[in-house]
Write an enzyme that holds these catalytic residues in place. Sequence first.
Site, PDB file in Angstrom:
ATOM      1  CG  HIS A 206      -2.417  -0.466   0.858  1.00 25.72           C
ATOM      2  ND1 HIS A 206      -2.879  -0.555   0.197  1.00 25.72           N
ATOM      3  CD2 HIS A 206      -2.472  -2.223   1.975  1.00 25.72           C
ATOM      4  CE1 HIS A 206      -4.310  -1.649   0.154  1.00 25.72           C
ATOM      5  NE2 HIS A 206      -3.943  -2.213   1.154  1.00 25.72           N
TER       6      HIS A 206
ATOM      7  CB  CYS B 177      -2.141   3.406  -3.586  1.00 30.55           C
ATOM      8  SG  CYS B 177      -3.479   2.162  -4.860  1.00 30.55           S
TER       9      CYS B 177
END
Length: 387
Positions: A191, A247
Site C-alpha cells: 500500500h 498507490c
Amino acid sequence: MASRGERCSGCGRQLVIPSGAKFIRCGTCQTVTRVRPFERWGPAYDSNIRPAAGGFMNSNRPGLVNNRPIVPPKYNNNGFNNPPRPAQYAEPPLRPALPPPPVHGRKRALLCGVNYHQKSYRLKGSVNDVKCMKYLLVERLGFPIDCILTLTDEESNPLRIPTKKNIRLAMRWLVQGCQSGDSLVFHFSGHGSRQRDYNNDEVDGYDETLCPLDYETEGSIIDDEINGTIVRPLTHGVKLHAIVDACHSGTILDLPFVCRMNREGYYRWEDQRLPTACYKGTSGGLALSITACDDHETSSDTTVKQLSTGAMTFSFIKAMEDEPVGLTYGRLLNAMRHSIRQAKAGIRLDGPIANLVNKTVFKSDSSQEPQLSSSEKFDIYSNQVVM
C-alpha cells in the site's frame, strides 16, 4: 624491605616501589605516579613473600594461586587497574539489527512485499510480486542470489518482516558502500498513501508514502526519507532502479524530473524542483523510478488464474521478458501501459515468467498509468534499460 613493581603513568617504564610508598617520581620522564595500595596485590605479587603452609594457596611458588598463573591486571592511562564490571552491567556482543546478505558484488537488490494479512485492507499479490521479481533478477538479469534481500510478511525470521524499522535498515544496506559500476534495485509492493506536505518541498503540496506492515502504529515512510536514504548517497557511476507497485507512488522517490507521456508516446520532462526545497538529486549517480501510477491515482492487484500479482509488477516483468535485449525506457513504459489497458479484456502470457503461473490470463479492472521519474533528463527512446 618488601618491594614490588609499578608502571610509570607517563612513559610506562617499570619502577621499583618500596613497601609503604604512596608516590614515586620516574627517573626518566620525571612523572609522579600514584602508587596503588600494597594490599591489593596480595602476597603472590610480592617476590619476597611466600604463602604459609596450609593457607588458601596450595603452592609455595610465587606468582601462582592454586597452581594457576595469575593474570596481571589491565592498566588505563593513569596507571590504575580497571576492576571488572558486575555481570549485570556487561555489554552484550555487538550484532547488526538486520542480518542482510553480505555486501559484495556489483549487483544488489532489496525486495519488499506486504500483504497485510488479517487486515481489512489486506492484499493478495504483494508477496508473489517479490517472488516473480526475484526470479527475473536472478535468472534473467544475473543478480547473485545472496545479494538479494527479501522482506515479506510470510518470513519466519522477525528481522525479515517488512516493518518500518526493518525496511529502513534494509534501505541503508542497499546503498552501503556503493561505488562506480554498481547496479541497485529497490522493489516495493504494497500500500501507498499521501499526506500533507509540511516542509513546502512538493509541487502538489503532498508527500507520498509507503505503508510498512506496522504503519498503523509506527507510521508510514515518507518520500523525503526515501530520497535521503537511497537517492542522495548514490555516487558517480552508481545506478538505482526503484520499481514501486503502490498507490500514489508517482514521485515516491522525490526525484527532480518526472516523464509526462501521452497515449501516443510523446513525452516531456517536468521539473519538480522548487527554489525553496532542499537538493533532491544524487551525489553523482543515476536514480530511476518506475511506479504503478501517478501521485493522484491508485493501483490494484491482478489475478493470474489462482495467483494474485500487482498489475504494475507483472506488466514490468512481462515487458522485460518480451524484449530482453535493446529495450529502451520509452518502449518499456509504453509496453507496461498497453498491458494494463488491455488487462480488462485479459492478457495471454508467454515466456519463463508466465510458466510460473501456468501460462494463462491475468485480468484487472485498473486504469492506472505507470510513471517514470529520474534524477536527470535523458532521451527515453535512446537509453536502454540496463540493470
